[in-house]
Scaffold this motif. Structure first.
Motif: not given
Length: 180
Positions: A93-98, A100-102, A105-110
């Protein structure tokens, strides 16, 4: 602690949504309760689709399994296996975080969403692992739901499962996740 337990003595599984062409409508998973579990892994398995029809995965929280008071759950980590054609040669698996996104990847935590701009044209297994304390526990929230909005014009098969793990009360028949 017994280290020789059956899988079902350590994990509970529930349907998010059945395999479906994700371009036919919004794909809302069932609501599941985390009352009996310390963590809930949301696993999405999808086939190759058409470029531009990238799924946006959303997670919501609520105070019961009917979705009362639903609001976004801002998750910050995704683990994924993603590749063109199939996943037969993808071993890790590739780990992606808000933070440090892979790539792509786009995170919208709101809004409690994640997407990847190459996700449509690739097969993928996506795992979002929610901790019970990530929910608004003080507000009485202990249930979650995963959903993927209508992805666009072209067919792209996908499904979602919930895996309740770290049971609060280990026993042969673990607590249900589909009732309060």
């Amino acid at each position: 602690m017994d280290f020789n337990q059956h899988f079902c003595e350590k994990n509970q599984i529930a349907q998010g949504f059945l395999p479906v062409a994700m371009n036919t409508a919004a794909n809302n998973g069932d609501w599941v309760s985390m009352k009996g579990y310390g963590r809930m892994a949301i696993v999405i398995f999808k086939a190759v689709g058409t470029p531009g029809d990238d799924p946006t995965i959303s997670v919501k929280q609520a105070s019961d399994v009917s979705g009362t008071g639903a609001k976004a759950l801002g998750f910050t980590e995704v683990r994924k296996k993603q590749a063109a054609t199939n996943l037969l040669a993808v071993d890790q698996f590739t780990k992606s975080t808000s933070a440090v996104p892979a790539t792509n990847d786009t995170f919208n935590t709101t809004n409690g969403t994640w997407t990847n701009t190459d996700l449509a044209e690739q097969a993928a297994i996506i795992v979002i692992d929610i901790k019970a304390e990530d929910l608004d526990v003080n507000g009485g929230f202990d249930c979650i739901q995963v959903s993927i909005a209508d992805i666009g014009t072209n067919a792209q098969l996908g499904s979602a499962l919930y895996f309740g793990h770290e049971p609060r009360y280990p026993k042969d028949a673990l607590d249900s996740m589909i009732v309060d």
